[in-house]
Design a protein around this motif. Sequence first.
Motif, short mmCIF file in Angstrom:
data_model
loop_
_atom_site.label_atom_id
_atom_site.label_comp_id
_atom_site.label_asym_id
_atom_site.label_seq_id
_atom_site.Cartn_x
_atom_site.Cartn_y
_atom_site.Cartn_z
N ALA B 222 -42.36 -98.03 33.49
CA ALA B 222 -41.81 -97.39 34.69
C ALA B 222 -41.41 -98.45 35.71
CB ALA B 222 -42.84 -96.43 35.28
N THR B 223 -42.24 -99.49 35.86
CA THR B 223 -41.90 -100.56 36.79
C THR B 223 -40.59 -101.21 36.39
OG1 THR B 223 -44.25 -101.01 37.05
CG2 THR B 223 -42.73 -102.71 37.80
N SER B 224 -40.40 -101.44 35.09
CA SER B 224 -39.18 -102.11 34.64
C SER B 224 -37.95 -101.27 34.93
CB SER B 224 -39.28 -102.41 33.15
OG SER B 224 -40.40 -103.20 32.90
N ILE B 225 -38.08 -99.95 34.80
CA ILE B 225 -36.94 -99.09 35.12
C ILE B 225 -36.54 -99.28 36.57
CG2 ILE B 225 -36.22 -96.69 35.41
CD1 ILE B 225 -37.83 -95.97 33.01
N ILE B 226 -37.54 -99.30 37.45
CA ILE B 226 -37.22 -99.51 38.86
C ILE B 226 -36.61 -100.89 39.05
CG2 ILE B 226 -38.08 -99.48 41.20
CD1 ILE B 226 -40.45 -97.95 40.30
N GLN B 227 -37.19 -101.89 38.40
CA GLN B 227 -36.69 -103.25 38.60
C GLN B 227 -35.22 -103.35 38.25
OE1 GLN B 227 -39.83 -105.19 36.29
NE2 GLN B 227 -40.07 -106.65 37.95
N ILE B 228 -34.81 -102.74 37.12
CA ILE B 228 -33.41 -102.92 36.73
C ILE B 228 -32.47 -102.07 37.55
CG2 ILE B 228 -33.88 -103.70 34.39
CD1 ILE B 228 -33.01 -100.83 33.56
N LEU B 229 -32.93 -100.95 38.07
CA LEU B 229 -32.00 -100.09 38.80
C LEU B 229 -31.95 -100.41 40.28
CD1 LEU B 229 -32.59 -96.66 37.06
CD2 LEU B 229 -30.72 -98.28 36.73
N ALA B 230 -33.05 -100.85 40.86
CA ALA B 230 -33.08 -101.05 42.30
C ALA B 230 -32.71 -102.46 42.72
CB ALA B 230 -34.46 -100.69 42.86
N THR B 231 -33.18 -103.46 41.97
CA THR B 231 -32.99 -104.83 42.41
C THR B 231 -31.52 -105.22 42.55
OG1 THR B 231 -35.01 -105.29 41.17
CG2 THR B 231 -33.86 -107.15 42.10
N PRO B 232 -30.61 -104.74 41.69
CA PRO B 232 -29.21 -105.11 41.90
C PRO B 232 -28.66 -104.65 43.25
CG PRO B 232 -29.48 -104.13 39.73
CD PRO B 232 -30.76 -103.94 40.46
N VAL B 233 -29.19 -103.54 43.75
CA VAL B 233 -28.71 -103.07 45.05
C VAL B 233 -29.17 -104.02 46.14
CG1 VAL B 233 -28.72 -101.14 46.66
CG2 VAL B 233 -28.76 -100.71 44.23
N LEU B 234 -30.37 -104.57 46.00
CA LEU B 234 -30.79 -105.60 46.94
C LEU B 234 -29.88 -106.81 46.83
CD1 LEU B 234 -32.99 -106.59 48.98
CD2 LEU B 234 -33.92 -107.86 47.07
N ALA B 235 -29.51 -107.13 45.59
CA ALA B 235 -28.65 -108.30 45.40
C ALA B 235 -27.35 -108.14 46.18
CB ALA B 235 -28.35 -108.48 43.91
N ILE B 236 -26.71 -106.98 46.06
CA ILE B 236 -25.44 -106.82 46.75
C ILE B 236 -25.65 -106.73 48.25
CG2 ILE B 236 -25.23 -104.29 46.68
CD1 ILE B 236 -22.49 -106.83 45.99
N THR B 237 -26.78 -106.15 48.69
CA THR B 237 -27.05 -106.09 50.13
C THR B 237 -27.17 -107.47 50.71
OG1 THR B 237 -28.31 -104.07 49.71
CG2 THR B 237 -28.61 -105.11 51.85
N LEU B 238 -27.91 -108.33 50.01
CA LEU B 238 -28.09 -109.69 50.53
C LEU B 238 -26.77 -110.46 50.48
CD1 LEU B 238 -31.54 -110.56 48.97
CD2 LEU B 238 -31.04 -109.84 51.29
N LEU B 239 -25.96 -110.20 49.45
CA LEU B 239 -24.65 -110.85 49.40
C LEU B 239 -23.80 -110.43 50.60
CD1 LEU B 239 -23.27 -110.91 45.76
CD2 LEU B 239 -23.97 -112.80 47.19
N LEU B 240 -23.84 -109.14 50.92
CA LEU B 240 -23.08 -108.66 52.07
C LEU B 240 -23.60 -109.29 53.35
CD1 LEU B 240 -22.65 -104.87 51.26
CD2 LEU B 240 -20.89 -106.60 51.34
N LEU B 241 -24.92 -109.45 53.44
CA LEU B 241 -25.50 -110.07 54.62
C LEU B 241 -25.02 -111.51 54.76
CD1 LEU B 241 -27.68 -109.45 56.81
CD2 LEU B 241 -29.28 -110.65 55.40
N ILE B 242 -25.06 -112.23 53.64
CA ILE B 242 -24.61 -113.62 53.68
C ILE B 242 -23.13 -113.67 54.00
CG2 ILE B 242 -24.28 -115.69 52.30
CD1 ILE B 242 -26.76 -114.95 50.74
N ALA B 243 -22.34 -112.78 53.42
CA ALA B 243 -20.91 -112.77 53.70
C ALA B 243 -20.65 -112.50 55.17
CB ALA B 243 -20.21 -111.71 52.84
N GLU B 244 -21.43 -111.59 55.76
CA GLU B 244 -21.21 -111.29 57.16
C GLU B 244 -21.58 -112.47 58.03
OE1 GLU B 244 -21.64 -107.50 58.34
OE2 GLU B 244 -21.90 -107.91 60.47
N ARG B 245 -22.65 -113.15 57.63
CA ARG B 245 -23.12 -114.24 58.47
C ARG B 245 -22.23 -115.47 58.35
NH1 ARG B 245 -27.61 -115.45 61.46
NH2 ARG B 245 -28.28 -117.61 61.26
N THR B 246 -21.68 -115.71 57.18
CA THR B 246 -20.90 -116.94 56.99
C THR B 246 -19.40 -116.72 57.05
OG1 THR B 246 -21.05 -116.59 54.63
CG2 THR B 246 -22.68 -118.05 55.61
N LEU B 247 -18.92 -115.56 56.63
CA LEU B 247 -17.48 -115.37 56.54
C LEU B 247 -16.94 -114.43 57.60
CD1 LEU B 247 -17.08 -114.92 52.70
CD2 LEU B 247 -16.63 -116.95 54.04
N GLY B 248 -17.81 -113.83 58.38
CA GLY B 248 -17.30 -112.95 59.40
C GLY B 248 -16.91 -111.57 58.90
#
Lengths: 336, 574
Positions: B222-248
């Motif tokens: 069950a943990t692995s199911i959450i890991q594969i489905l939820a963690t990518p959304v964090l990945a894109i969130t953090l990418l958006l955060l970095i993009a906002e902070r560095t690229l405007g």
Amino acid sequence: MSDAHHDNHNPHLAHHFDTPQQQFDTAKMGMWVFLATEILMFGGLFCAYAIYRGNHPEVFEFAHQALDTKWGAINTVVLLLSSFTMAWGVRAAQLGQKSLLVILLALTLLGGVGFMVIKTIEYAGKWKHVSYDSPDAWYSLFIGERNAFYQKGGTLVNPEQAKAAKEYVGGHHGSDHDADHAEDQHTPDAPDTAVPTLVPVAAYAMPPAIDRATARPAPIGSLGTAPAYTGEYAAPVLERQLGIPENPGHSYPGFDELHAQDKSRVHIFFQIYFLMTGLHGIHVVIGMGLIFWIMVRAAFGAFGPSYYTPVDLVGLYWHLVDLIWIFLFPLLYLIH
Amino acid sequence: MSVISQPVPGVYGEKPPHGDNYINHSKGIFSWLFTLDHKRIGLMYMVTVLAAFFLGGIFAIALRTMLLFNSGGLAANLGGKSEFVANTYNQMFTLHGAVMVFLFIIPAIPAILGNFVLPLMLGAKDVAFPRLNLGSWYCYMGGAVFFVVVLGTGGLDTGWTFYTPFSTSYAHGAVTAATAGAFILGFSSILTGVNFIATIHMLRPKNMGFFKMPLFLWALYATSIIQILATPVLAITLLLLIAERTLGVGIFDPALGGDPVLYQHFFWFYSHPAVYIMILPGLGVVSEIIASFSRKHIFGYKFIALSSVAIAIFGFVVWGHHMFTSGQSDLLNAMFSLLTMSVAIPSAIKVFNWLATMYRGSIRLDTPMLYAIGFIWLFTIGGLTGLFLGALATDIHFHDTYFIVAHFHYVMVGSTLFAFLGGMYYWWPKMFGKMYDEKLGKIAWLLTFVGFNLTFFIQFVAGSQGMPRRYVDYPPEFAPYHHISTLGSYVLTIGLFLILFNWVQSLVKGRRAPQNPWGSNSLEWHAASPPIHENFKVTPEGVDPYDYRAWKYNPETDGYDYDEKLAKELAPAH
């Protein structure tokens, strides 16, 4: 369970698997699970797109005209063809047709290269370093002073704030610094490295306040029909670019017809566009690297009917990359 | 390799010859850094994750000590230094949270205990993708390096949640480095999840259907199911955060038509399932320990198994309960509140099943069991206080107060940490072939249990009285709460150091462990302690992991010996 001795001679059978079939099935399952994670990751961006499009439809209607549907369509065909050659390549690997496999992988790689070339053409047309106030600013990624690298210390602030903050700390601009030093020895300079503080600025472009007591949602259908704009881009997109006549009377807003606050929001469309296609482009490049790697291995005869797992898995990855583009293309280029 | 249909006489109970286990199978630092052996990877994770725990603990002690001295307001106590102190405090709680969440709690049980035990429990020789396994450890180290870089260059004061617009537009710390580190750590989590799902699906032995697996594997699944489905959304969130902070990019910037609350939606869409990544493996560990130390078959196996999956699924639809005060619509608030109540149900099912397992069992209060029982108690408190927070009306009062801090520490520390410690003690003999000092283990448990409750129970009261979280100073009437809490944190620290001492002492001069000191029946206990490099000389068949009758206590070794004849009689014919 049968004890297949001949399987032990398969050099590709890892020690923790019982049969090559089990190993292959496991690898395939792992790949599908990984593809699910990629879908979730892009899903976040699609979600952001949907929210912004829903909240600012006029902005999207105006801005998407800068995208060239012709190039997007060519890219779509290129990727579809490369997916076809990739799938055929997997079949060739299964049948042990080594030279056909190498040719097909090379064609797939060529498709990827073609995609990136067209992408570069598209990006290059939009990459202009313009000043914030310029009327062309709306389609530039690095919009002059709005760009974080352009500002002191890399801290991103609203440009009006930056201007006001500069005045607040003494109004010394970098270019004027030496001149001031020369003239005004006894006036202490405000430190030039002072990061703009959080100063509320009257010129901050807030959207007009809504009177929640009396505001009512727009009647259904009132936003659906585009008003007859007369701006530069009034001619329908397809007609302008490909000569295909569209619905008569359907036109797009020009820049001047947008609301005041939407003018500064236009480049959100482009940021979403660049982020989505950029992240997709990164995945295309990764896919190209993978295809090149298995193409080299295939040329050395690594794959055949008893072992073609890497070809299959890279094929799955490439199909996913293609699938994401199939979603990106209509959402960004086509719908209006 | 063929699978035999009967256990081979003499395999069970035999002591592994000295010098033939996975630890001394090959020598040299590179045989560890480039290992593909899941057991060695588990140990490497253990060293690095515990180091991260230590680091996060330093920040915790620092911030609690700062709070000890701050009653009456900073100006009164510190004169002109108050801004420096306030900024430092912000860094302390941010780094404590970020390090503990991303570098300790999320990886701890799956990466250490899961990596070590999962293939053994399946009678397999390794996980499905050993190279991915090693890759996930390197991703962990890469992310950890980024966090160390953060420490060295400007720190981080945004809170571990990186809320916009502060983190994108105003924070001066190393936000980009920290989010990049978290992004890389996400891949560690994803790769572990991919590995576990494939292994559980494809590498189960003969006779082990899904509903014959030990419950720890259900929890990891069950943990692995959450890991594969939820963690990518964090990945894109953090990418958006970095993009906002560095690229405007203005996705979260209102001046550009963005919405800072959108960040919260994206962030919590991952981070709420993330807390279930934290707790689910712990629930699995507790199931194993409770059954074994009650010498009784787990009660309600199917319910516990399916409730793990139910928690994983429900956990995806409740993220809005972190945002009740963020300006969501009333309809959304009400929906999330209602859905949040549903998540409590599978958790409660587990607690009742454990109690029913213990009822009329033959309970042995060894250290792992003390942690498991402590878990039940603390998880109940943490879970029940979660109901206060899931209910919309009360959450408006409690949000961003110490009540929240106490709630999540009860479930993350009181529950997950205790389950982790219990699991470490439980599988310690298997991992190292050495026993720890039982008396010292009990004393350390007492200190950690008392210290933990002293630290955090009073915070419920403080929070309900209005003490806000993330505040460096407070009015004098809150001083007793903070004093007690800080005192408790010191007691907890002493207990944790005792545990570390116990483990190190066990490695240096611990008594040799029998193959099965606890008499458990899951397949890892059918392997030697510590296991050989290939785990099993002969691939075992699936057994009922909670049928303890075939193991007989041997007072000479203080362990249990396997009676193969009895096992054959008890096993169903096939």
